[in-house]
Design a protein around this motif. Sequence first.
Motif, mmCIF file in Angstrom:
data_model
loop_
_atom_site.group_PDB
_atom_site.id
_atom_site.type_symbol
_atom_site.label_atom_id
_atom_site.label_comp_id
_atom_site.label_asym_id
_atom_site.label_seq_id
_atom_site.Cartn_x
_atom_site.Cartn_y
_atom_site.Cartn_z
ATOM 1 N N GLY A 140 0.962 -1.450 -0.032
ATOM 2 C CA GLY A 140 0.085 0.490 -0.194
ATOM 3 C C GLY A 140 1.265 1.350 0.394
ATOM 4 N N LEU A 141 1.784 1.107 0.851
ATOM 5 C CA LEU A 141 2.609 2.550 0.633
ATOM 6 C C LEU A 141 3.552 2.647 -0.260
ATOM 7 C CD1 LEU A 141 4.016 2.138 4.571
ATOM 8 C CD2 LEU A 141 2.177 3.920 4.291
ATOM 9 N N LEU A 142 4.478 1.504 -0.931
ATOM 10 C CA LEU A 142 5.308 1.629 -1.804
ATOM 11 C C LEU A 142 3.935 2.550 -3.664
ATOM 12 C CD1 LEU A 142 7.903 1.454 -2.663
ATOM 13 C CD2 LEU A 142 7.047 -1.215 -3.381
ATOM 14 N N THR A 143 3.247 1.810 -3.365
ATOM 15 C CA THR A 143 1.826 1.924 -4.403
ATOM 16 C C THR A 143 1.259 3.138 -4.930
ATOM 17 O OG1 THR A 143 0.934 -0.663 -4.352
ATOM 18 C CG2 THR A 143 -0.222 0.925 -5.117
ATOM 19 N N ALA A 144 0.892 4.102 -3.330
ATOM 20 C CA ALA A 144 1.688 4.906 -3.053
ATOM 21 C C ALA A 144 2.432 6.278 -3.504
ATOM 22 C CB ALA A 144 0.722 5.588 -1.723
ATOM 23 N N ALA A 145 3.679 5.615 -3.454
ATOM 24 C CA ALA A 145 4.219 6.313 -3.420
ATOM 25 C C ALA A 145 4.888 5.994 -5.027
ATOM 26 C CB ALA A 145 5.645 5.554 -2.668
ATOM 27 N N SER A 172 10.255 8.833 -0.287
ATOM 28 C CA SER A 172 9.862 9.327 -1.072
ATOM 29 C C SER A 172 8.361 9.326 0.313
ATOM 30 C CB SER A 172 8.706 8.512 -1.751
ATOM 31 O OG SER A 172 7.222 8.714 -2.361
ATOM 32 N N ASP A 173 7.313 10.488 0.201
ATOM 33 C CA ASP A 173 6.435 10.734 1.697
ATOM 34 C C ASP A 173 5.664 9.920 1.333
ATOM 35 O OD1 ASP A 173 5.625 12.635 0.032
ATOM 36 O OD2 ASP A 173 5.819 13.978 1.148
ATOM 37 N N ALA A 174 5.570 9.468 -0.115
ATOM 38 C CA ALA A 174 3.848 9.347 -1.499
ATOM 39 C C ALA A 174 2.651 10.593 -0.936
ATOM 40 C CB ALA A 174 3.712 7.559 -1.008
ATOM 41 N N GLY A 175 3.526 11.758 -0.830
ATOM 42 C CA GLY A 175 1.961 12.621 -1.023
ATOM 43 C C GLY A 175 0.841 12.311 0.897
ATOM 44 N N TYR A 176 1.566 11.869 1.146
ATOM 45 C CA TYR A 176 0.632 11.459 2.225
ATOM 46 C C TYR A 176 0.920 12.765 3.218
ATOM 47 C CZ TYR A 176 -0.313 6.558 2.190
ATOM 48 O OH TYR A 176 -0.789 5.261 1.751
ATOM 49 N N LEU A 214 5.146 4.534 12.254
ATOM 50 C CA LEU A 214 5.284 4.404 11.093
ATOM 51 C C LEU A 214 5.698 6.296 10.901
ATOM 52 C CD1 LEU A 214 4.897 4.579 7.733
ATOM 53 C CD2 LEU A 214 2.914 5.075 8.306
ATOM 54 N N GLU A 215 6.848 6.817 10.309
ATOM 55 C CA GLU A 215 7.566 8.398 10.354
ATOM 56 C C GLU A 215 7.227 8.959 9.181
ATOM 57 O OE1 GLU A 215 10.892 8.746 12.458
ATOM 58 O OE2 GLU A 215 10.234 8.294 14.186
ATOM 59 N N ILE A 216 6.507 10.046 8.244
ATOM 60 C CA ILE A 216 6.250 10.904 7.255
ATOM 61 C C ILE A 216 7.198 11.849 7.652
ATOM 62 C CG2 ILE A 216 5.550 11.232 5.474
ATOM 63 C CD1 ILE A 216 3.365 9.143 6.913
ATOM 64 N N ASN A 217 8.237 12.070 7.268
ATOM 65 C CA ASN A 217 9.079 13.473 6.757
ATOM 66 C C ASN A 217 8.969 14.082 5.965
ATOM 67 O OD1 ASN A 217 10.696 15.162 7.068
ATOM 68 N ND2 ASN A 217 12.815 14.617 7.381
ATOM 69 N N GLY A 224 10.813 13.838 -0.410
ATOM 70 C CA GLY A 224 10.065 13.594 1.058
ATOM 71 C C GLY A 224 10.614 11.895 1.510
ATOM 72 N N ALA A 225 10.084 11.225 2.969
ATOM 73 C CA ALA A 225 10.358 10.376 3.261
ATOM 74 C C ALA A 225 10.092 8.963 4.327
ATOM 75 C CB ALA A 225 11.850 9.569 3.636
ATOM 76 N N MET A 226 10.101 7.890 3.740
ATOM 77 C CA MET A 226 9.047 7.032 5.309
ATOM 78 C C MET A 226 9.295 6.557 5.678
ATOM 79 S SD MET A 226 4.697 6.609 3.038
ATOM 80 C CE MET A 226 5.130 5.708 2.136
ATOM 81 N N ARG A 227 9.500 5.977 7.273
ATOM 82 C CA ARG A 227 10.612 4.732 8.013
ATOM 83 C C ARG A 227 8.835 3.691 8.775
ATOM 84 N NH1 ARG A 227 15.827 6.275 10.837
ATOM 85 N NH2 ARG A 227 17.112 6.049 9.016
#
Length: 249
Positions: A140-145, A172-176, A214-217, A224-227
Amino acid sequence: MNELRLPDLYEAAARATINERCAPAYLHDIRGSMQALFSALELLGRSARSGSVNPERVERACELARRAISHHEKATLEALQILTLQHVDAAAVDVLSLATEVVHFLRNDAATQDVLLNVTGTPGVSISAERARLQTVLVGLLTAAIDETPPGASLLLCIDRVGDNAIISLDSDAGYKEVSEKADLWNCPHSRLRTKELTLLFARQFLAANGGRLEINAAALPRGAMRVYYPLAARNVAGAPAEAALAVP
């Protein structure tokens, strides 16, 4: 009046994203293996029509057929793992292996948008997790990214271990945007939250229930970035958000 648990709704939305986006990837794989198998049959047919047996040509055709059948079997098993909820019991999961499977499965989806998908990281990072649901989170996260990545750019999924946590990083922050756990699902704009936002809520709920986060920067450059943090020894957390129920008329 029925009650629908919010985590179930989040998960259903995340699964819907996977089925909608990833089923075509599976069909693309199957089409490729069927074309290879057809080519092998053509080689055998030519040998038969020539009236003479050419052992080298027959062996080449058989090898091509074996490779096609092996690829078909691998693609089918991969699709069953991702498109259906298998392996829902907590068990040892090799994080890099899981991430590699997800990236491999999404490669065609990324290629259609001219996005280069890669995975790297530390081998041997193992956690105790519900494999199918963690897989749902990553897909889900990767598809959004992928959707938020400009054509010609690349996406890197990186696996690491820091302290007592396995770390899954995505550049990527995936636009979240931050989505409230108390969001009004029936009176929000367009009468519903977007599937993408529900997928994010599922990711947060699943990770919190297992001691992760989940951290979103959004400020990280360039996109951006996600962890994802997941404890090496997963556990149900007493302080995790309760499974709220949603009244459905």
